[in-house]
Design an enzyme around this catalytic site. Structure first.
Site, short mmCIF file in Angstrom:
data_model
loop_
_atom_site.label_atom_id
_atom_site.label_comp_id
_atom_site.label_asym_id
_atom_site.label_seq_id
_atom_site.Cartn_x
_atom_site.Cartn_y
_atom_site.Cartn_z
N GLU A 82 0.84 -1.26 0.05
CA GLU A 82 0.10 0.07 0.06
C GLU A 82 0.86 1.24 0.10
OE1 GLU A 82 -4.31 -1.62 2.05
OE2 GLU A 82 -2.55 -0.75 3.38
N CYS B 288 3.14 8.57 1.21
CA CYS B 288 3.93 7.70 1.75
C CYS B 288 4.23 6.32 1.17
CB CYS B 288 2.83 7.79 3.12
SG CYS B 288 3.37 6.44 4.15
N CYS C 91 6.61 -6.86 7.38
CA CYS C 91 7.46 -6.03 8.10
C CYS C 91 8.12 -7.02 9.10
CB CYS C 91 7.21 -4.60 8.56
SG CYS C 91 8.46 -4.09 9.59
N CYS D 174 6.08 -4.56 15.58
CA CYS D 174 5.71 -3.71 16.55
C CYS D 174 4.15 -3.98 16.92
CB CYS D 174 5.85 -2.02 16.25
SG CYS D 174 7.47 -1.66 15.83
N CYS E 95 1.16 -1.94 15.44
CA CYS E 95 1.21 -1.52 14.03
C CYS E 95 0.57 -2.69 12.96
CB CYS E 95 2.63 -1.44 13.54
SG CYS E 95 2.77 -0.97 11.73
N HIS F 291 8.29 6.11 20.54
CA HIS F 291 7.17 5.85 21.12
C HIS F 291 7.27 5.41 22.79
CE1 HIS F 291 6.08 5.80 16.97
NE2 HIS F 291 6.33 4.73 16.94
N ASN G 88 -3.69 5.06 15.70
CA ASN G 88 -4.61 4.74 14.74
C ASN G 88 -5.13 3.29 15.33
OD1 ASN G 88 -4.87 7.32 13.29
ND2 ASN G 88 -2.56 6.41 12.52
N CYS H 290 -1.06 6.13 9.43
CA CYS H 290 -0.12 5.38 9.90
C CYS H 290 -0.57 4.14 10.52
CB CYS H 290 0.51 6.23 10.97
SG CYS H 290 1.30 7.73 10.39
N1 SAH Z 1 9.38 0.98 10.03
C1 SAH Z 1 9.50 2.13 10.02
C2 SAH Z 1 8.51 3.02 9.03
C3 SAH Z 1 7.05 2.77 9.12
S1 SAH Z 1 5.97 2.98 10.30
C4 SAH Z 1 9.31 3.01 11.33
O1 SAH Z 1 9.04 2.00 12.41
O2 SAH Z 1 9.51 4.05 11.61
C5 SAH Z 1 5.84 4.69 10.08
C6 SAH Z 1 5.42 5.30 11.43
O3 SAH Z 1 4.02 4.93 11.76
C7 SAH Z 1 6.01 4.94 12.41
O4 SAH Z 1 6.49 5.99 13.38
C8 SAH Z 1 5.43 3.95 13.32
O5 SAH Z 1 5.57 3.82 14.57
C9 SAH Z 1 3.81 4.54 12.98
N2 SAH Z 1 2.77 3.63 13.48
C10 SAH Z 1 2.83 2.45 13.33
N3 SAH Z 1 1.55 1.87 13.71
C11 SAH Z 1 0.74 3.08 14.25
C12 SAH Z 1 -0.52 3.25 14.57
N4 SAH Z 1 -1.34 2.31 14.63
N5 SAH Z 1 -1.17 4.63 14.67
C13 SAH Z 1 -0.14 5.24 14.66
N6 SAH Z 1 1.15 5.39 14.06
C14 SAH Z 1 1.60 4.10 14.01
#
Ligand code: SAH
Length: 334
Positions: free
Chosen positions: A81, A95, A102, A106, A109, A209, A283, A324
């Protein structure tokens, strides 16, 4: 679209021809080689056969029309996406994803829940951008900003990501200024070290975070390998050597990382004029709850009172699961 063989197929063409081809693709933003009328019919046929440039996709537009989420199907059938966010003043941010899935898992995510399938090639990343560039061209607009914040961890696919950056940055091509390109990493130390040595003016963002090791390891398993101390250490070196600002992303999760002690721990780490914090609303991905607006405001005040510069991320596309952490590469129509 498959430009993998780009260099191979064109290696015997004179350099002016290569320039024409790149111009057609990246400046004229053709959808089909037949539109590249500066090239001979023969060459157009050869390119059509060997370097397909049509993009297989499904797109969703948010209710306010500001966000478009696109699911692209790659040559091998994998899906990724990419998201277009339209700001006021003709600013258009794309984006990009850097991997299919991945490996970092996390907790908060959606992509992390998918596991890892494979790295994207540089051209697969460029294709995501080309799709939106072609779309915007119809409105005489262009992509102005690029963030590597889609699916995947860019620094676990370092070489291809940097090659993509160079293609995007090419003055004779898409011409996206380096200062308008940002890479976000969960804190892959080797990647930050390598970026420090590049002569590039791109922006670095760190997904933090939590400023407490124990909690960060729970939220982001990668912290067990690259602890806060290690990450902050290489970021300090990056700032000293490049004199570039660094953004620390902080997703606000209710009752988890949004307490006063979390803000205080964060403020301690942020003591550098080159750092700033970007607070992101969580989110929903089915596990946690987002912090309330009041809690975010309080968190922000606590940081500001301790001299930390804080920005807040505008929420794009949550009603189409394009925000995100919500990118899961699932078919849009189902
Ligand atoms: N792997 C990289 C880039 C992808 S994520 C990273 O970790 O930076 C891009 C951003 O979105 C990161 O800061 C990630 O932590 C955030 N993100 C992931 N899940 C999210 C969620 N559910 N709500 C808000 N931000 C989120």
């Amino acid at each position: 679209m498959n430009l993998e063989k780009f260099n191979d197929i064109l290696k015997n063409e004179p350099s002016y021809r290569l320039k024409q081809i790149k111009h057609s693709l990246f400046v004229d933003l053709i959808n089909d080689w037949q539109e590249a009328t500066t090239l001979s019919k023969e060459l157009r046929e050869k390119l059509s056969k060997n370097l397909p440039i049509s993009i297989e996709e499904e797109s969703l537009v948010s209710d306010d029309q500001k966000t478009i989420k696109t699911l692209l199907t790659l040559e091998d059938g994998q899906k990724i996406e990419a998201v277009l966010m339209r700001h006021t003043g003709n600013r258009n941010t794309v984006c990009l994803s850097s991997q299919v899935g991945c490996p970092l898992a996390c907790e908060f995510c959606a992509t992390g829940k998918l596991g890892f399938t494979r790295n994207l090639s540089s051209f697969e990343m460029v294709a995501q951008l080309l799709f939106f560039s072609r779309l915007l061209k119809k409105e005489e607009q262009r992509v102005t900003n690029v963030v590597f914040m889609g699916m995947g961890e860019p620094f676990l696919n370092y070489d291809n990501v940097l090659e993509a950056v160079r293609i995007l940055n090419d003055k004779d091509g898409l011409n996206i200024g380096a200062r308008k390109i940002s890479i976000s990493t969960a804190g892959i130390v080797e990647g930050i070290e390598r970026l420090t040595k590049e002569k590039l003016q791109i922006n670095l963002a760190i997904s933090l975070h939590s400023a407490k090791d124990e909690l960060r390891s729970e939220l982001m398993p990668v912290n067990s390998k690259y602890s806060l101390q290690k990450v902050v250490g290489v970021v300090k070196d990056y700032v000293n050597k490049t004199k570039r600002r660094v953004m620390f992303e902080y997703v606000m999760i209710d009752g988890i990382n949004d307490r006063q002690s979390d803000a205080n721990a964060l403020a301690k780490i942020m003591k550098d004029e080159f750092y700033f914090v970007n607070l992101i609303s969580y989110n929903p991905t089915g596990i946690f709850k987002p912090s309330s607006g009041a809690k975010i405001k309080r968190f922000k005040e606590l940081l500001t009172a301790q001299g930390v510069e804080v920005t807040q991320r505008y929420r794009f596309g949550d009603n189409i699961k394009a925000a995100c952490g919500q990118l899961a590469g699932k078919s849009i129509s189902t």
